[in-house]
Structure formats: structure tokens, C-alpha cells
Design an enzyme around this catalytic site. Structure first.
Site, PDB file in Angstrom:
ATOM      1  NE  ARG B   8       1.326   2.660   0.521  1.00 51.02           N
ATOM      2  CZ  ARG B   8       0.308   2.713  -0.069  1.00 51.02           C
ATOM      3  NH1 ARG B   8      -0.158   2.845  -1.197  1.00 51.02           N
ATOM      4  NH2 ARG B   8      -0.807   2.294   0.673  1.00 51.02           N
ATOM      5  CB  SER B  34      -0.272   1.087  -5.512  1.00 51.83           C
ATOM      6  OG  SER B  34      -1.644   1.017  -5.608  1.00 51.83           O
ATOM      7  CD  GLU B  55       4.793  -4.993 -14.605  1.00 51.05           C
ATOM      8  OE1 GLU B  55       4.895  -5.839 -15.399  1.00 51.05           O
ATOM      9  OE2 GLU B  55       3.725  -4.591 -13.816  1.00 51.05           O
ATOM     10  CG  PHE B  80       4.165  -6.572 -10.002  1.00 55.20           C
ATOM     11  CD1 PHE B  80       3.833  -7.923 -10.264  1.00 55.20           C
ATOM     12  CD2 PHE B  80       3.087  -6.132  -9.541  1.00 55.20           C
ATOM     13  CE1 PHE B  80       2.628  -8.551  -9.756  1.00 55.20           C
ATOM     14  CE2 PHE B  80       1.884  -6.615  -8.874  1.00 55.20           C
ATOM     15  CZ  PHE B  80       1.901  -8.013  -9.062  1.00 55.20           C
ATOM     16  CG  HIS B 105       2.100  -2.158  -2.146  1.00 59.33           C
ATOM     17  ND1 HIS B 105       2.444  -0.919  -2.270  1.00 59.33           N
ATOM     18  CD2 HIS B 105       0.935  -2.199  -1.870  1.00 59.33           C
ATOM     19  CE1 HIS B 105       1.271  -0.293  -2.323  1.00 59.33           C
ATOM     20  NE2 HIS B 105       0.345  -1.118  -2.001  1.00 59.33           N
ATOM     21  CG  ASP B 113      -3.311  -7.336  -2.418  1.00 57.75           C
ATOM     22  OD1 ASP B 113      -4.527  -7.220  -2.386  1.00 57.75           O
ATOM     23  OD2 ASP B 113      -2.493  -6.277  -2.626  1.00 57.75           O
ATOM     24  NE  ARG B 163      -2.105  -2.132   0.998  1.00 56.30           N
ATOM     25  CZ  ARG B 163      -2.884  -1.888   2.002  1.00 56.30           C
ATOM     26  NH1 ARG B 163      -2.750  -2.156   3.242  1.00 56.30           N
ATOM     27  NH2 ARG B 163      -4.277  -1.720   1.550  1.00 56.30           N
TER      28      ARG B 163
HETATM   29  C1  LIG Z   1       2.300  -8.021 -13.351  1.00 61.38           C
HETATM   30  C2  LIG Z   1       1.451  -7.261 -12.637  1.00 61.38           C
HETATM   31  N1  LIG Z   1       1.787  -5.612 -12.713  1.00 61.38           N
HETATM   32  C3  LIG Z   1       0.819  -5.015 -11.928  1.00 61.38           C
HETATM   33  C4  LIG Z   1      -0.068  -5.244 -11.129  1.00 61.38           C
HETATM   34  C5  LIG Z   1      -1.130  -4.646 -10.169  1.00 61.38           C
HETATM   35  N2  LIG Z   1      -2.465  -4.709 -10.844  1.00 61.38           N
HETATM   36  C6  LIG Z   1      -3.533  -5.478 -10.194  1.00 61.38           C
HETATM   37  S1  LIG Z   1      -4.750  -5.210 -11.031  1.00 61.38           S
HETATM   38  C7  LIG Z   1      -4.347  -4.355 -11.917  1.00 61.38           C
HETATM   39  C8  LIG Z   1      -5.353  -3.664 -13.209  1.00 61.38           C
HETATM   40  C9  LIG Z   1      -5.703  -4.862 -13.954  1.00 61.38           C
HETATM   41  O1  LIG Z   1      -6.472  -4.247 -14.988  1.00 61.38           O
HETATM   42  P1  LIG Z   1      -7.486  -5.351 -15.882  1.00 61.38           P
HETATM   43  O2  LIG Z   1      -6.395  -6.592 -16.292  1.00 61.38           O
HETATM   44  O3  LIG Z   1      -8.240  -4.553 -16.678  1.00 61.38           O
HETATM   45  O4  LIG Z   1      -8.365  -6.091 -14.626  1.00 61.38           O
HETATM   46  P2  LIG Z   1     -10.025  -5.917 -14.320  1.00 61.38           P
HETATM   47  O5  LIG Z   1     -10.304  -4.360 -15.150  1.00 61.38           O
HETATM   48  O6  LIG Z   1     -10.588  -6.786 -15.133  1.00 61.38           O
HETATM   49  O7  LIG Z   1     -10.098  -5.622 -12.955  1.00 61.38           O
HETATM   50  C10 LIG Z   1      -2.868  -4.024 -11.669  1.00 61.38           C
HETATM   51  C11 LIG Z   1      -1.950  -3.111 -12.510  1.00 61.38           C
HETATM   52  C12 LIG Z   1      -0.303  -7.132 -11.007  1.00 61.38           C
HETATM   53  N3  LIG Z   1      -1.256  -7.567 -10.503  1.00 61.38           N
HETATM   54  N4  LIG Z   1       0.483  -7.755 -11.902  1.00 61.38           N
END
Ligand SMILES: Cc1ncc(C[n+]2csc(CCOP(=O)(O)OP(=O)(O)O)c2C)c(N)n1
Ligand SMILES: [Mg+2]
Lengths: 277, 311
Positions: B8, B34, B55, B80, B105, B113, B163
Site C-alpha cells: 500500500r 490506510s 463506496e 469495501f 488490506h 481485524d 496492509r
Molecule cells: C463499509 C465500510 N467502509 C469503511 C469502513 C472502515 N471504517 C471502519 S470505522 C470507520 C469510521 C467510522 O466512523 P463512525 O461511524 O463515526 O464510528 P465511531 O466514530 O463511532 O468510531 C471506517 C471508515 C468500514 N468498516 N465499513
């Protein structure tokens, strides 16, 4: 089941300790969103959820769906507190073969109702659970916790529209409005403008609270359960602090998905009253 | 000491290298830290479009940009990208719009994860789309080279990166890397191991172990799965008479299938496929996952012996 505010605060404090221990031990994971959600989870599980820790698959239980499945340490901590898993199990977080998988997983952990980790899926699943309860003529409910970043997924709004259309009064969402997502603040990544207005426009009952104030959380949960709000789906918009409770994690996007080092861990234990300074 | 790096990082570097081309734009879905597109975002915020955690939107924004003369590079986790599969199919591949999608990843190697993040089917699903070039390079140098060739490709692409760090194999050999051309990393006559991604270095380890037993295994880095380098496969069949494929991906539909599809229609040889045995992953360290899935060097070496035995 009645619990005083002080008792609830103590449950949440103990969960915070476990959250920090889990991510520190694993040197990976998601502390920020676990700490922001934990007061809400503590109150929900300790005072509202109709579940049986000795019979986690009881068919007529309320469902809880952690749609922001990365914030699993928070969920594991409360499940341990409620007796679904042991405190020893918490040590398996992110370990090969562990009950506590990196993201909450219904195939691995008792008390977990949905295998999450991909954002934007839990609300649809919750709608399915709520629809099944209606078909079963059961009064069980489906609670779904979503993140504010997660709300950017289009599928969230497909579910929001559908749940209101079908007047699913047994579907209850809690939004962890901590203003931070993965890379940065939501405001930088994708502005969401008037969030309460959006949900109202989709036909939902909406209430805003401070998600770290136990009195307000209890009022919020009362709102979700109130008969007059069971005509359709309801959402509690909980204003929270990402990393809430640990000074250096608070409002710090870098603790979305990073673990504290040994020194930071020690400081966290002091701040949580676990060890003396 | 071998230099270690993650593919990456090669992607992130290539985006910066490509920035002189003003048509290059970068699309993000809240995973730039990432996938490593964040370096481009920091240097060229005006040419970076944040799509939030969306996405499906990102892929079609890319299509619109491509149809308007831009060269969009969109990235998220490999898993994703799959959420936007139909957008990629109908909005990108079908009109043959040159959107370049990178899924980081990838594979079970992604680690703790757990299964929701470990894509084991991305190479398969994107391989089924007409017009789409599918790549999975093994080190940061080749990832950078391949990415830098994309603006001239003129059609859509999917590239999986990983990753975690793996050994760097191509320092100083950037010029040898070409989309669609597999690379023979090690010559051998008894069996040919064709690998991609993180299993390329595992295959080299397997070849070392086999050499100690007097077996000479060729090792090929098949960084491009589609179009597959059929000429190279034919020559490996002629030279070795037995093949093994190795990938951190479901054994269904990925590199093994691509090689099998080629040999059944051309020059035939016994083939053993090393891949994720049609199951989902779980939380574990990267190296543990290769063991659990049965795709680490010893498994590749065993498969080689089985392929030879079937000659
Ligand atoms: C469909 C999807 N896209 C991207 C991710 C990667 N990802 C994991 S957590 C996150 C941010 C989430 O933010 P939020 O919903 O505000 O959660 P919190 O602040 O409560 O941790 C992302 C982009 C994912 N898990 N699922
Ligand atoms: Mg958030």
C-alpha cells in the site's frame, strides 16, 4: 433491575477500564468509538434490555445490534459486565480463536446479535429483526447503535426510509454523534448538516441528549420506550466525545483505531481511578 | 537484511509520482490513511475528492470524472470495494471508463481485524468483469511501477494491495515490471510455483526448502491476474510439467482459477492450487493467518511435491 445513576456510572467506569485494557493488550483496535458509546451501552444493558445472560439465544429477547462493529471493545466490556461472557474472555480480543473477534461477530460471541464490521448494514438487519418481532406478535424490540461517520453510507437511509414506511415502532436507534470518523473529523470528511432534521424528514421520532450524562441518557431511553413514540421508529441522537473519559484520547482522531502505549495506558488507569498517581 | 515494506505504501508513493499529470484525481472513502492516498490528499487537496464513507458513490463519481477526461484513482479496503461491485460493473466496466480502483488490506494476511475485513473474493469478482484489468503485486516497488502505468491503460483496473510488510524483491528492478507480464523470480525445471501478493515471498521460501530436498522449483510473480500471461504459463508447462498456484484468496475464482482456465484450453499439466479453502477468516496475526488457512511456505512446498507426483 432498577439502578441508581451512581451505580450506572460505576458500571460504565469499569467498562472503560476493560476497553483500555483490551486495546492495550492487543496493541490494536478501536478505543475512540468504544469510549464514546459506553455510557449509552451501560445504561441500555443495565436498565432496558430484556435479555438472559444464561440463555443468550432466548428467541424472544430484545436485540442489540452494534452496527459500528469496530467499537467492539465497548460491547465486549458490557457483555462481560452483564455475565454473557467472562472477564477472562476479554483477554481473547483479537487473539486467534478468541471469543472477542476484532469486530463483533454473532458466530463467535454469546450475546452478539449481528456480525458487523462493514458499516451501514446494522440498521437494515435491525429492521429485519423488528419485522420478525411484528410477524411473531412479540413485543420484543431491536436496538441499533450507529456511528455518525457510518451515517454517510447510503444504505443507512434506505433502511431509515423503509422502517418509517412500515411504521416499525419496535425499532430504536442510538446515534453515537462523536463528530469523528476514521481519517478525520466528520466536518472535514463529509458534512452532514442538520442531522435531527434529516431523521425527522424521514419520518422518525427524534430526541437529542448528552451521551455522557447518565440522567439525560435515562430520559433518552425513556423517550425511545414511550408508548407515544412506538407509532414508528425512533432515534436518540447522543452527543458524545470520541475517546471520552481518557484525556489524551478525547476528540483526537488518531485514537479512532490506535492503541495506547505503556505510558499512556498507565495514565489512563490513573484517570479512571484504577491506580494511584 | 532484506528491506520490508507494504504494497500500500507503493500505491501512495505512485499517486504522488503521478501528480504532475493534472488529469490525475484521487477519490477517498474515509480510508486514505490506510490505503495511503493521504499523501496525495495532503499535497493536492484540490484534486482530492472525499466521498465520505460511501463506496458506491465513490465509484460512480469516478466514472463521471473518467467520462469527462480525468484519470480517477479511487481506493478503500479491498473488502469495501466489493460493496460497490455493481457500480463497478454497470457504471465503470460496461462503458469501459478508466477508473482505477485500489483495494488495500486484501486477504487474510490483513490480520486481527478479523473476517469482516479480510477480503478473500475481490480478485475473483473483479476478474469476472469484461474490460477490467486485475492486479495483485507483491512488493512496494512493483506496486508503484504498476500504478504508474495505469494512466496509459485506457481501461478500468482493480489492484489489490496488502496492509502488512513483506520482503521487497524489486529494488532497482523497476523497469522489469509491466502490466500483463509475469516475472520469473527463480528458475527451476521440476515444478513451477505461480504466486501473487504476499504469497510470492512465501513461494520463494518454499522453493528454498524444496531445493534442500533436491527439487528445483521455478517461482513466478503473476502480479497481473487479468489478462493472465498465457505465454509464460505455456512455457512453464513445457519446462516443468507441473504447476502450483499460491494466493491469499479463496481457492475459488482467483489466480488458481485463472491459471486453470488457461491450461485446460492450452498446454495441459497437473496443477495444485494453494489458497484459502473456501472459508471465512478470523482474528489472528498475519503470519498466524497464513498457517490457519494452510497457505504458508510449507503448504506451498507440499503442494509442489503433490503436483510433481501427478506428472
Ligand atoms: C463499509 C465500510 N467502509 C469503511 C469502513 C472502515 N471504517 C471502519 S470505522 C470507520 C469510521 C467510522 O466512523 P463512525 O461511524 O463515526 O464510528 P465511531 O466514530 O463511532 O468510531 C471506517 C471508515 C468500514 N468498516 N465499513
Ligand atoms: Mg464517529
Amino acid at each position: 433491575m432498577p439502578k441508581t445513576i451512581t451505580e450506572l456510572e460505576e458500571i460504565a467506569r469499569k467498562c472503560r477500564v476493560e476497553i483500555v485494557k483490551m486495546v492495550h493488550r492487543a496493541q490494536a483496535g478501536h478505543p475512540g468509538g468504544s469510549l464514546s458509546e459506553i455510557d449509552l451501552l451501560a445504561a441500555l444493558y443495565a436498565t432496558r434490555m430484556r435479555v438472559r445472560s444464561d440463555e443468550p439465544d432466548w428467541p424472544d429477547r430484545d436485540r442489540f445490534i452494534l452496527s459500528k462493529g469496530h467499537a467492539s471493545p465497548g460491547m465486549y466490556a458490557i457483555l462481560a459486565e452483564m455475565g454473557f461472557i467472562s472477564h477472562e474472555d476479554l483477554k481473547s480480543y483479537r487473539i486467534l480463536g478468541g471469543v472477542c473477534q476484532g469486530h463483533v461477530d454473532m458466530k463467535w460471541c454469546p450475546g452478539v446479535d449481528f456480525s458487523a464490521g462493514s458499516l451501514g448494514m446494522g440498521l437494515s438487519f435491525g429492521m429485519g429483526c423488528a419485522s420478525a418481532a411484528r410477524l411473531d406478535k412479540s413485543d420484543r424490540r431491536a436496538f441499533v447503535m450507529i456511528g455518525d461517520g457510518e451515517m454517510q453510507e447510503g444504505s443507512v437511509w434506505e433502511a431509515a426510509m423503509a422502517a418509517a414506511h412500515h411504521e416499525l415502532g419496535n425499532l430504536k436507534v442510538i446515534l453515537d454523534r462523536n463528530r469523528i470518523q476514521n481519517d478525520d473529523f466528520c466536518e472535514e470528511q463529509m458534512r452532514m448538516f442538520d442531522i435531527p432534521a434529516k431523521w425527522k424528514a424521514f419520518g422518525w421520532n427524534v430526541k437529542e441528549i448528552d451521551g455522557h450524562n447518565m440522567n439525560e441518557i435515562m430520559e433518552g431511553l425513556d423517550f425511545l420506550e414511550a408508548p407515544e413514540n412506538c407509532n414508528g421508529p425512533s432515534i436518540l441522537i447522543a452527543h458524545t466525545i470520541k475517546g471520552g473519559g481518557i484525556s489524551y484520547m478525547e476528540n483526537n482522531p488518531s485514537f479512532h483505531g490506535a492503541a495506547p502505549n505503556d505510558e499512556q495506558f498507565h495514565q489512563a488507569m490513573i484517570e479512571l481511578g484504577e491506580v494511584e498517581a | 537484511m532484506t528491506r520490508m515494506a507494504a504494497t500500500r505504501d507503493g500505491y501512495g508513493q505512485a499517486l504522488l509520482d503521478l501528480a504532475d499529470n493534472e488529469k490525475v484525481v484521487v477519490l477517498e472513502a474515509d480510508l486514505g490513511k490506510s490505503t495511503k492516498s493521504l499523501h496525495f490528499r495532503k499535497a493536492y487537496p484540490d484534486r482530492t475528492i472525499s466521498c465520505g464513507i460511501g463506496e458506491q458513490n465513490m465509484l460512480l463519481v469516478g466514472a463521471g470524472l473518467a467520462a469527462s477526461g480525468y484519470i480517477p484513482f479511487a481506493s478503500t479496503f479491498a473488502i469495501f470495494t466489493e460493496r460497490a461491485f455493481e457500480q463497478m460493473r454497470n457504471g465503470v466496466a460496461r462503458p469501459n471508463l478508466a477508473v482505477h480502483l485500489c483495494g488495500s488490506h486484501g486477504g487474510t494476511h490483513t490480520g486481527t481485524d478479523g473476517s469482516s475485513a479480510q477480503s478473500i473474493e475481490d480478485l475473483a469478482v473483479f476478474r469476472t468483469l469484461p474490460n477490467v484489468v486485475v492486479m495483485h503485486p507483491c512488493d512496494d516497488v512493483s506496486t508503484r511501477s504498476l500504478t504508474m502505468q495505469l494512466p496509459d491503460l485506457g481501461k478500468p483496473s482493480y489492484m489489490r494491495t496488502a496492509r502488512n510488510k513483506t520482503p521487497v524483491l524489486y529494488d532497482g528492478r523497476e523497469d522489469e515490471i509491466q502490466i500483463g507480464k509475469g516475472i520469473v523470480l527463480r528458475e527451476g525445471e521440476d515444478v513451477a510455483i505461480i504466486a501473487c501478493g504476499v504469497l510470492v515471498s512465501e513461494s520463494l521460501k518454499a522453493a528454498d526448502a524444496l531445493a534442500k530436498e533436491g527439487i528445483n522449483a521455478a517461482v513466478v510473480d503473476m502480479h497481473t491476474l487479468k489478462p493472465i500471461d498465457g505465454e509464460l504459463i505455456d512455457s512453464l508447462v513445457a519446462q516443468c510439467g507441473a504447476l502450483v498456484t499460491a494466493e491469499d484468496h479463496n481457492v475459488i475464482g482467483g489466480l488458481g482459477s485463472a491459471v486453470a482456465e488457461h491450461i485446460v484450453a492450452n498446454s495441459f499439466a497437473p496443477l495444485e492450487m494453494v489458497g484459502v479453502p473456501d472459508r471465512f477468516g478470523e482474528s489472528g496475526q498475519a503470519d498466524e493467518m497464513l498457517e490457519v488457512m494452510g497457505i504458508s511456505a510449507p503448504y506451498i512446498a507440499n503442494a509442489a511435491k503433490e503436483a510433481i507426483a501427478r506428472k
